[in-house]
Design an enzyme around this catalytic site. Structure first.
Site, PDB file in Angstrom:
ATOM      1  N   ASP A 170       2.333   7.413  12.404  1.00 21.00           N
ATOM      2  CA  ASP A 170       0.960   7.217  11.930  1.00 21.00           C
ATOM      3  C   ASP A 170       0.449   5.918  12.549  1.00 21.00           C
ATOM      4  OD1 ASP A 170      -1.387   6.581  10.647  1.00 21.00           O
ATOM      5  OD2 ASP A 170      -0.690   7.104   8.629  1.00 21.00           O
ATOM      6  N   PHE A 215       1.533   3.816   3.516  1.00 19.94           N
ATOM      7  CA  PHE A 215       0.133   4.157   3.270  1.00 19.94           C
ATOM      8  C   PHE A 215      -0.321   5.154   4.324  1.00 19.94           C
ATOM      9  CE2 PHE A 215      -4.414   4.118   3.650  1.00 19.94           C
ATOM     10  CZ  PHE A 215      -4.785   4.302   2.337  1.00 19.94           C
ATOM     11  N   LYS A 246      -9.465   5.758  12.728  1.00 21.97           N
ATOM     12  CA  LYS A 246     -10.076   4.416  12.714  1.00 21.97           C
ATOM     13  C   LYS A 246     -10.746   4.010  14.038  1.00 21.97           C
ATOM     14  CE  LYS A 246      -8.107   2.740   8.522  1.00 21.97           C
ATOM     15  NZ  LYS A 246      -6.802   2.870   7.916  1.00 21.97           N
TER      16      LYS A 246
HETATM   17  C1  LIG Z   1      -6.501   3.953   6.943  1.00 25.93           C
HETATM   18  C2  LIG Z   1      -5.221   4.659   7.106  1.00 25.93           C
HETATM   19  C3  LIG Z   1      -5.092   6.018   6.813  1.00 25.93           C
HETATM   20  C4  LIG Z   1      -6.206   6.832   6.200  1.00 25.93           C
HETATM   21  O1  LIG Z   1      -7.360   6.871   6.964  1.00 25.93           O
HETATM   22  P1  LIG Z   1      -8.743   7.294   6.270  1.00 25.93           P
HETATM   23  O2  LIG Z   1      -9.701   7.410   7.430  1.00 25.93           O
HETATM   24  O3  LIG Z   1      -9.100   6.191   5.333  1.00 25.93           O
HETATM   25  O4  LIG Z   1      -8.530   8.568   5.560  1.00 25.93           O
HETATM   26  C5  LIG Z   1      -3.879   6.626   7.057  1.00 25.93           C
HETATM   27  N1  LIG Z   1      -2.832   5.937   7.557  1.00 25.93           N
HETATM   28  C6  LIG Z   1      -2.916   4.619   7.841  1.00 25.93           C
HETATM   29  C7  LIG Z   1      -1.725   3.911   8.398  1.00 25.93           C
HETATM   30  C8  LIG Z   1      -4.101   3.926   7.605  1.00 25.93           C
HETATM   31  O5  LIG Z   1      -4.172   2.623   7.842  1.00 25.93           O
END
Ligand SMILES: *Cc1c(COP(=O)(O)O)cnc(C)c1O
Length: 407
Positions: free
Chosen positions: A234, A149, A263
């Site tokens: 990520d 994700f 985040k």
């Molecule tokens: C939430 C998330 C994203 C995307 O972030 P957004 O601010 O919602 O675009 C990308 N990678 C990971 C691992 C995430 O948990």
């Protein structure tokens, strides 16, 4: 009939009806309408309080409305909020320096949402592949993992393996190779001379808190080094203390070439994300190559600087490790034929069930504990890292009761 829409006259039910009537239906939220929040607690429109065990997918590591971040937001909002990158501002360099200090990487590039930062990393990797590694034009490949994700843009969903995330959104962006997670030979076999990067989550959170086998991150990182491939982590959800380390890759002592954060970088106040890399990689970007009107704005940067200070001054990384370990051990004591596995690192914990998790989350909500199912069968617990032991114990009693009630 006219409805009086003055907030004091509306109930949760009214708000839910309004939302269902006027909003796009791209989410299926639990039916709690939050009015205000503080620390780990949120209050609905009727004044009922709930313990937040989701933290907006780990964007609220510092807790809701942290007073220090709030006062920074207020102060900065009265000074200057947006300069655009056409001019410089005095908050962005402070954020750069802090990101360098926590990551060890020399440079950062600020964006807003997580998905934008992932897109930025993809562009960075491709450009590095062409300009530094010498990959023939339009041939660059990035290796990604099953059940990943990384966000919701067209390019990012192009390499999702989740049917629903892609369905109806083609044509897709080419240039990605998907391999199974936890299988080092699959990565090895997927690497070609045209591979510019491996993009991975050090723990697959959305996929159900899937923790890689011990040594796997190290193997991937070494494979990348041997083949002149960028290792891109990520850390948008797992970073900034969530798993009991500043970054989840630190559990294996590896150093990625590119780190992506978002985040909790702003403690829930404001969308702020960033991509970090060393000179050799970040150096491929020249003026005009990439940008964002709000990226690096002084309000977001000021907020992010204080959000990072709070993580450090309140020892939230260590808190996450200590409290998470204890909470995980407690949850493992719950005896239920419904539980397949309880796993986690720090305060990122999943309970995998042999049945759909949604009814459990709904029952937990009734008990005052907010959490969300992920991948249908896993309940995720990721409370703000400022949570107290007493609040965790309070949550534990309710979680145990609810799980045991489903026999
Ligand atoms: C939430 C998330 C994203 C995307 O972030 P957004 O601010 O919602 O675009 C990308 N990678 C990971 C691992 C995430 O948990």
């Amino acid at each position: 009939m006219t409805v009086n829409t003055a907030p004091e006259h509306l109930s949760s039910k009214d708000y839910i009806e309004m939302e269902e009537k006027y909003g796009a239906h791209n989410y299926h939220p639990l039916d709690i309408v939050i009015d205000h929040a503080e620390g780990c607690w949120v209050y609905d429109v009727e004044g009922k309080k709930y313990l937040d065990c989701l933290s907006s997918y780990s964007a609220l590591n510092q807790g809701h409305c942290h007073p220090r971040i709030l006062s920074t937001l207020r102060e900065q909002a009265e000074k200057v909020t947006l300069t655009s990158r056409a001019f410089r501002n005095n908050q962005l360099p402070r954020l750069y320096q802090k990101l360098h200090e926590i990551s060890g990487l020399s440079r950062a590039l600020p964006m807003n949402s997580g998905a934008e930062a992932v897109e930025t990393a993809v562009k960075l990797a491709r450009k590095w592949g062409y300009k530094v590694k010498g990959i023939p034009e339009h041939q660059a490949e990035i290796i990604v993992f099953e059940n990943n994700f990384h966000g919701r843009t067209i390019t990012i969903v192009s390499f999702s393996t989740e049917h629903q995330y892609r369905d109806g959104f083609g044509p897709y962006t080419p240039g990605f190779k998907v391999v199974p997670y936890n299988d080092i030979d699959a990565v090895k076999n997927a690497i070609t001379p045209n591979t510019c990067a491996v993009l991975m989550e050090p723990i697959q959170a959305e996929a159900g808190i899937l923790i890689p086998k011990e040594g796997y991150l190290k193997q991937v990182s070494e494979l990348c080094k041997q083949n002149n491939v960028l290792f891109m982590a990520d850390e948008i959800q797992t970073g900034l203390g969530r798993t009991g380390k500043m970054f989840a890759f630190q559990h294996e002592g590896v150093q990625p070439d590119v780190i992506i954060v978002g985040k909790a970088l702003s403690g829930g106040f404001y969308p702020v994300s960033a991509v970090m890399a060393n000179d050799e990689v970040m150096g491929v970007f020249h003026p005009g190559d990439h940008g964002s009107t709000y990226g690096g704005n002084p309000l977001g940067c000021a907020v992010a600087c204080t959000a990072l200070d709070v993580l450090q001054d309140e020892n939230l990384v260590e808190r996450s490790a200590t409290l998470g370990k204890k909470f995980l051990a407690e949850l493992r004591n719950i005896n239920s034929p419904r539980i397949v596995e309880v796993r986690g690192r720090g305060l990122l914990i999943g309970i995998e069930l042999n049945t759909k998790a949604r009814p459990f989350c709904e029952a937990l909500k009734e008990e005052g504990v907010l959490c969300k199912e992920t991948h249908d069968y896993v309940i995720r617990f990721a409370p703000p890292l400022v949570i107290t032991e007493a609040d965790l114990a309070w949550a534990y009693e309710r979680i145990k009761k609810v799980i045991e009630s489903f026999s």
